[in-house]
Design a protein around this motif. Structure first.
Motif, PDB file in Angstrom:
ATOM      1  N   THR A 196       0.820  -1.206   0.000  1.00 59.64           N
ATOM      2  CA  THR A 196       0.000   0.000   0.000  1.00 59.64           C
ATOM      3  C   THR A 196       0.854   1.256   0.000  1.00 59.64           C
ATOM      4  O   THR A 196       2.078   1.191   0.140  1.00 59.64           O
ATOM      5  N   CYS A 240      -3.215   6.246  -1.280  1.00 59.92           N
ATOM      6  CA  CYS A 240      -3.914   5.306  -2.150  1.00 59.92           C
ATOM      7  C   CYS A 240      -5.323   5.018  -1.628  1.00 59.92           C
ATOM      8  O   CYS A 240      -5.485   4.286  -0.658  1.00 59.92           O
ATOM      9  N   CYS A 293      -6.361   1.342  -1.779  1.00 58.54           N
ATOM     10  CA  CYS A 293      -5.756   0.462  -0.776  1.00 58.54           C
ATOM     11  C   CYS A 293      -6.743   0.146   0.343  1.00 58.54           C
ATOM     12  O   CYS A 293      -6.790  -0.980   0.834  1.00 58.54           O
ATOM     13  N   SER A 350       2.790  -0.431  -8.673  1.00 53.37           N
ATOM     14  CA  SER A 350       1.664   0.415  -8.290  1.00 53.37           C
ATOM     15  C   SER A 350       1.025  -0.144  -7.030  1.00 53.37           C
ATOM     16  O   SER A 350       1.253  -1.302  -6.661  1.00 53.37           O
ATOM     17  N   THR A 351       0.257   0.702  -6.378  1.00 48.21           N
ATOM     18  CA  THR A 351      -0.473   0.267  -5.197  1.00 48.21           C
ATOM     19  C   THR A 351      -1.958   0.461  -5.461  1.00 48.21           C
ATOM     20  O   THR A 351      -2.336   1.377  -6.191  1.00 48.21           O
TER      21      THR A 351
END
Length: 88
Positions: A7, A11, A14, A52-53
């Motif tokens: 995460t 985000c 997330c 990426s998260t």
């Protein structure tokens, strides 16, 4: 089996992914969820080749990755992938 959630603080997706994993682990009593924040542990994120998260990685008992998803997976996707991590 281990479910790793990667995460970042900024985000929004997330938080949704945390909810998906919480729901999925209700059906996976032996699963462990580990969360890695890319800002707090950039070396771990780099080692996992995070682009990426959120990113979710599911590993079997040997540590082999059987599933990797960038973005928010669905509960059925997580449960289907988790079956691959179960011992034969």
């Amino acid at each position: 089996m281990e479910l790793t959630l990667v995460t970042s603080a900024f985000c929004g997706a997330c938080a949704r992914t945390r909810s998906v994993l919480a729901e999925a682990t209700r059906y996976l009593p032996d699963a462990t969820v580990t969360e890695i924040d890319v800002a707090r542990d950039p070396d771990a994120a780099e080692a996992l080749e995070i682009r990426s998260t959120p990113t979710v990685i599911i590993r079997d008992a040997t540590g082999a990755a059987v599933f990797r998803a960038e973005g928010v997976p669905t509960v059925p996707q997580v449960l289907t992938a988790a079956v691959k991590a179960l011992p034969s």
